[in-house]
Design a protein around this motif. Structure first.
Motif, PDB file in Angstrom:
ATOM      1  N   CYS A 535       0.859  -1.191   0.000  1.00 17.20           N
ATOM      2  CA  CYS A 535       0.000   0.000   0.000  1.00 17.20           C
ATOM      3  C   CYS A 535       0.892   1.236   0.000  1.00 17.20           C
ATOM      4  O   CYS A 535       2.055   1.161   0.387  1.00 17.20           O
ATOM      5  CB  CYS A 535      -0.852   0.026   1.270  1.00 17.20           C
ATOM      6  N   GLN A 537       0.573   3.707   1.993  1.00 19.15           N
ATOM      7  CA  GLN A 537       0.920   3.918   3.401  1.00 19.15           C
ATOM      8  C   GLN A 537       0.296   2.802   4.222  1.00 19.15           C
ATOM      9  O   GLN A 537      -0.657   2.137   3.797  1.00 19.15           O
ATOM     10  CB  GLN A 537       0.514   5.302   3.889  1.00 19.15           C
ATOM     11  N   ILE A 538       0.859   2.607   5.425  1.00 23.23           N
ATOM     12  CA  ILE A 538       0.471   1.430   6.198  1.00 23.23           C
ATOM     13  C   ILE A 538      -0.398   1.838   7.391  1.00 23.23           C
ATOM     14  O   ILE A 538      -0.016   2.692   8.198  1.00 23.23           O
ATOM     15  CB  ILE A 538       1.740   0.697   6.715  1.00 23.23           C
ATOM     16  N   CYS A 539      -1.567   1.205   7.483  1.00 23.65           N
ATOM     17  CA  CYS A 539      -2.441   1.450   8.632  1.00 23.65           C
ATOM     18  C   CYS A 539      -1.975   0.541   9.771  1.00 23.65           C
ATOM     19  O   CYS A 539      -1.772  -0.656   9.561  1.00 23.65           O
ATOM     20  CB  CYS A 539      -3.886   1.098   8.310  1.00 23.65           C
ATOM     21  N   CYS A 542      -4.066  -2.659  10.488  1.00 22.19           N
ATOM     22  CA  CYS A 542      -4.462  -3.410   9.290  1.00 22.19           C
ATOM     23  C   CYS A 542      -4.748  -4.877   9.637  1.00 22.19           C
ATOM     24  O   CYS A 542      -3.974  -5.530  10.330  1.00 22.19           O
ATOM     25  CB  CYS A 542      -3.321  -3.338   8.291  1.00 22.19           C
ATOM     26  N   ILE A 548       1.324  -7.832   4.996  1.00 21.41           N
ATOM     27  CA  ILE A 548       1.522  -6.677   4.113  1.00 21.41           C
ATOM     28  C   ILE A 548       2.995  -6.266   4.090  1.00 21.41           C
ATOM     29  O   ILE A 548       3.644  -6.192   5.127  1.00 21.41           O
ATOM     30  CB  ILE A 548       0.642  -5.488   4.603  1.00 21.41           C
ATOM     31  N   GLY A 583      -5.899  -6.189  -1.370  1.00 18.84           N
ATOM     32  CA  GLY A 583      -4.503  -6.572  -1.172  1.00 18.84           C
ATOM     33  C   GLY A 583      -4.086  -6.382   0.250  1.00 18.84           C
ATOM     34  O   GLY A 583      -4.671  -6.964   1.132  1.00 18.84           O
ATOM     35  N   GLY A 584      -3.265  -5.416   0.409  1.00 20.96           N
ATOM     36  CA  GLY A 584      -2.723  -4.354  -0.417  1.00 20.96           C
ATOM     37  C   GLY A 584      -3.767  -3.437  -1.079  1.00 20.96           C
ATOM     38  O   GLY A 584      -4.953  -3.616  -0.945  1.00 20.96           O
ATOM     39  N   ARG A 615      -7.663   2.398  -0.227  1.00 20.05           N
ATOM     40  CA  ARG A 615      -7.705   3.573   0.655  1.00 20.05           C
ATOM     41  C   ARG A 615      -7.172   4.804  -0.070  1.00 20.05           C
ATOM     42  O   ARG A 615      -6.982   5.849   0.537  1.00 20.05           O
ATOM     43  CB  ARG A 615      -6.868   3.280   1.906  1.00 20.05           C
TER      44      ARG A 615
HETATM   45  S1  SF4 Z   1      -4.448  -3.202   3.241  1.00 18.15           S
HETATM   46 FE1  SF4 Z   1      -5.873  -1.567   3.774  1.00 18.15          FE
HETATM   47  S2  SF4 Z   1      -5.866  -1.518   6.012  1.00 18.15           S
HETATM   48 FE2  SF4 Z   1      -4.030  -2.669   5.365  1.00 18.15          FE
HETATM   49  S3  SF4 Z   1      -2.408  -1.141   5.267  1.00 18.15           S
HETATM   50 FE3  SF4 Z   1      -3.280  -1.281   3.231  1.00 18.15          FE
HETATM   51  S4  SF4 Z   1      -4.853   0.320   3.176  1.00 18.15           S
HETATM   52 FE4  SF4 Z   1      -4.357  -0.025   5.313  1.00 18.15          FE
END
Ligand code: SF4
Length: 822
Positions: A535, A537-539, A542, A548, A583-584, A615
């Motif tokens: 991604c 950026q990383i939540c 998640c 991820i 995904g991702g 996102r």
């Molecule tokens: S998969 Fe979704 S929840 Fe997980 S880090 Fe990526 S955007 Fe964020």
């Protein structure tokens, strides 16, 4: 000098707010004016209000105070001497009121509606109530001393003052209701002496019947108060307090000959209390009866030996020990608070309601009922609007200005141009990947820097786009951006639990629901395709944090052959009508690569819907280019297949004009956008999620799911009790129109999928943990279709949650019904 100037400025702003409120209240009444209306009338920012008034009620009280000061001063002129009769004084008072409201008509509506406002307010400490009390005291003061001896049944001066205030208010109200044709307000010809004479027998009768008059909420019985004291007194829960509350239970438990006997005794008590509460003649308020019903169900769940087996813990044994004075040192205050509230509940000692329902009572009908009901709804609307006004959204002019300044600062730091800012690839090239990178774009606290450093040292993926960094405030102490920071900066507990277990878990059991690489399937008609494992950026929380990769890490896109195998597998399962491509975040693939994947999904004849999970509208809205929107829209064939996008906006402060533009572009190409909210601590204050739903709808995004945060150990800081989520659904979301509360509240059960929380049939409370967390047994969605095991999961302790809310300035008593959602 500086201090004086600041004080003067503060005073000027406060007066401007007061003047604006007075003007608007006189025109539209209390219910028709929001805080935003007032700040805009005063030409001030929305956030200014709470620097000067704690609440809307404090402002109303201040407006009322000004009017009452003038009115009370007008009593003073030619006040009657002490030998004057109460009737003569009363007549003068009526005349003074009449004169005052002729000279100051702007006060009439405020006086009238402020009394109505109090009807459903909390009994104590309300500033409006204090003002009316002062007013009644002033009337009493005006009456002659001889009134101490009274008239008729000789009530004291204060009683007569209250009576007069009521009569004057009634006359004013009816004049207001009946309008111009109602005749003179206070006819001078009224014979006060005769009126009082006639009223005195009524007064006698009321006095004689005093004990039979039902208790009002203001005079709540002792047990009721003790329930609410329990909420304000959060830190004082322990075994002794529980035993004192549950005195009758202690007797039953002490007399029991064995654990099984104790179980039976308590079960009998629970059933008896439930049955009695629903029997004819029981006076529990209709709306409070359900608390007994719900607690009875909860107690049956807790007492059952099957529950003990499933949860591995016996609540009954802890109560037997407590009754016998045996100390269990491992039981937390939150544990005793749960038990205490459950006893309050089943014993009918909780009253959240008092008095009759206003509009739906049998004494009102037709237009009269409708007007009262409408005023009641206006009051609720005002409460809702006050709460929502606390949460600044990212579309406000102030937020836009703040963010424009932040964008310029970031561009200057990165030597970029405005045009580059709007280029999603430029954004990807400048992702902040550590504390230094993010600290160069946003103001971080020392603690945040330290936590990001620790995350990097421990190999926890981290990344923030420059765009998202521009949503951070310069003044983190203001608290507006707490949800934004919490989204990307890992809390200490997350880091510690990661270290302890050398990795995080596959909480949802994805390994067990993946029939072939890249595919997850938990439902009949839906499958998840995960071709891309990173991604922008990383939540932090998640769901897939265990798999991820780092932002844009090489090798995150699955090989063509693997994707082909996954598509082949889908082609062999015609029951699957919908494919979620996620995904991702697949939208950071190039248009060409994305097209190649979506073309393969679209080629499956049984796929009726392609859902893209992303996102980017929130983290990188510039990625939604006209070309991408066109590409996505091209998969929509009306009558054959639709395509939609599911995103994740977590807080109203995350919204921006750029996000709105991205959503509009998608919708223009026939791609609807839905939101999945994770109900974390950071969006869990009263009406915070409701404010988000309203905003989303205005932005063209439909609320879809609201998720209970996953029960993963490392994300404990994000969790809220399930009871809070239910409370939010019933007491906050419910106040919104149906089209704004389209989200379904769900608990994601590992391997099984979504459990719908609005249906209590789908779960049972079966135990408590020593830390006070509730333990639920969740039923699988297919329980009445095919056999499937249930799932036992732990919640977050309610007392700890309330204390945490208190630590950020919330009043726990405003969440008091939380204990009675199960
Ligand atoms: S998969 Fe979704 S929840 Fe997980 S880090 Fe990526 S955007 Fe964020």
């Amino acid at each position: 000098m500086m201090g004086d100037r600041l004080e003067r400025k503060k005073e000027t702003t406060r007066n401007a707010l007061l003047r604006a409120a007075k003007r608007l209240y006189a025109q539209h009444g209390l219910y028709g004016v929001s805080i935003e209306d007032i700040t805009s009338e005063a030409d001030l920012g929305k956030g200014t209000f709470y620097n000067h008034f704690k609440s809307r009620e404090e402002l109303i009280a201040a407006v009322l105070q000004e009017g009452l000061d003038k009115l009370i001063t007008s009593f003073g002129k030619e006040s009657p001497d002490d030998s004057a009769s109460p009737a003569a004084s009363s007549r003068i008072l009526f005349q003074r009121h009449l004169q005052f409201f002729r000279e100051h008509p702007e006060n009439l509506l405020v006086f009238h509606q402020a009394r109505g406002w109090l009807k459903m307010a909390k009994p104590d400490g309300n500033p409006i109530r204090q003002e009316f009390k002062r007013y009644v005291d002033a009337i009493a003061e005006f009456l002659p001393v001889s009134t101490e001896g009274g008239f008729g049944r000789e009530p004291p001066r204060q009683t007569l003052a209250r009576f007069l205030a009521g009569a004057i208010a009634g006359a004013l109200s009816y004049d207001f209701i009946l309008g111009e044709n109602s005749g003179p307000l206070f006819p001078d010809a009224i014979e006060f002496e005769n009126l009082f004479q006639r009223l005195s027998p009524v007064s006698n009768r009321l006095d004689e019947q005093q004990p039979a008059v039902p208790a009002k909420r203001d005079a709540a019985p002792e047990v009721v108060e003790s329930s609410f004291y329990a909420i304000s007194d959060l830190s004082d829960w322990n075994q002794e307090r529980f035993v004192a509350i549950a005195e009758e239970w202690r007797s039953l438990l002490s007399a029991a000959s064995s654990i099984e006997d104790a179980r039976q005794q308590l079960l009998n008590r629970v059933n008896q209390r439930h049955f009695e509460t629903y029997s004819d003649g029981n006076e529990t308020h209709e709306s409070d009866r359900v608390i007994v019903r719900d607690c009875a169900r909860a107690w049956r769940g807790l007492l059952h030996s099957r529950s003990e087996r499933l949860s591995g813990f016996s609540v009954l044994t802890t109560m037997v020990d407590a009754a016998q004075g045996v100390r269990r040192s491992n039981l937390s205050p939150a544990f005793w608070a749960e038990l205490g509230h459950l006893v309050y509940g089943i014993e009918g000692r909780v009253r959240l309601h008092g008095g009759d329902s206003l509009a739906l009572s049998a004494s009102l009908a037709g237009r009269e009922a409708a007007l009262v009901r409408s005023a009641e709804l206006d009051r609720l609307g005002a409460v809702m609007s006050d709460w929502m006004a606390r949460y600044e959204d990212g579309l406000s002019a102030e937020a836009a200005n703040r963010r424009a300044a932040r964008r310029h600062a970031i561009l200057s730091r990165l030597a970029g141009e405005e045009e580059e800012w709007r280029d999603w690839r430029w954004q990807l090239r400048h992702i902040a990947r550590d504390a230094e990178g993010l600290g160069g774009m946003a103001c971080l606290t020392q603690d945040e820097r330290k936590r990001i450093d620790t995350a990097r040292q421990r190999g926890i993926p981290f990344g923030v786009t420059p765009y998202y960094a521009s949503l951070f405030d310069e003044d983190p102490g203001a608290g507006r951006d707490h949800a934004i920071r919490a989204q990307v900066v890992p809390p200490q507990y997350y880091l510690d639990s990661f270290k302890r277990r050398r990795g995080v878990e596959d909480f949802m059991g994805e390994m067990d629901t993946s029939p072939v690489d890249l595919i997850t399937r938990r439902y009949v008609a839906i499958a998840i395709l995960k071709p891309f494992n990173t991604c922008p950026q990383i939540c932090v929380y998640c769901q897939r944090n265990w798999e991820i990769n780092e932002p844009l890490e090489k090798g995150s896109l699955a090989a063509k052959g693997k994707i082909k195998e996954a598509i082949d597998w889908l082609s062999e399962h015609p029951a699957i009508h919908e494919v979620l491509v996620t995904g991702g975040d697949p939208l950071i693939l190039s248009d060409g690569r994305l097209k190649s994947i979506l073309d393969q999904v679209a080629s499956l004849p049984h796929v009726e819907r392609i859902r893209v999970g992303t996102r980017t509208p929130v983290t990188l809205p510039m990625r939604i280019t006209p070309a991408l929107a066109r590409l996505l829209g091209s998969y929509r064939i009306p009558g054959r297949r639709e395509i939609c996008l599911v995103t994740h906006v977590e807080h109203p402060y995350e919204a921006t004009p750029e996000m709105v533009r991205a959503v509009s572009l998608l919708r223009t190409h026939g791609v609807p956008v839905y939101n999945q909210l994770v109900y974390t601590f950071y969006v869990s204050r009263r009406f915070e999620a409701a404010a988000l739903r309203r905003l989303l709808r205005r932005c063209g995004i439909d609320p879809y799911y609201t998720f209970y945060p996953k029960g993963k150990e490392e994300t404990a800081d994000y969790r809220v009790p399930l009871a809070r989520m239910l409370q939010e659904q019933k007491e906050e979301a419910r106040l919104l129109p149906g089209l704004a509360r389209t989200d379904e509240a769900v608990y994601n059960v590992p391997r099984l999928g979504k459990n719908y929380l609005n249906s209590w049939q789908h779960r049972d409370l079966i135990s408590l943990r020593p830390n006070g967390a509730r333990v639920y047994e969740f039923h699988p969605w297919e329980k009445k279709i095919t056999p499937q095991d249930t799932y036992v999961g732990d919640d977050a302790p309610i007392l700890d949650y309330l204390m945490r809310l208190q630590s950020i300035g919330e009043k726990p008593e405003e969440y008091e019904s939380i204990w009675y959602y199960f």
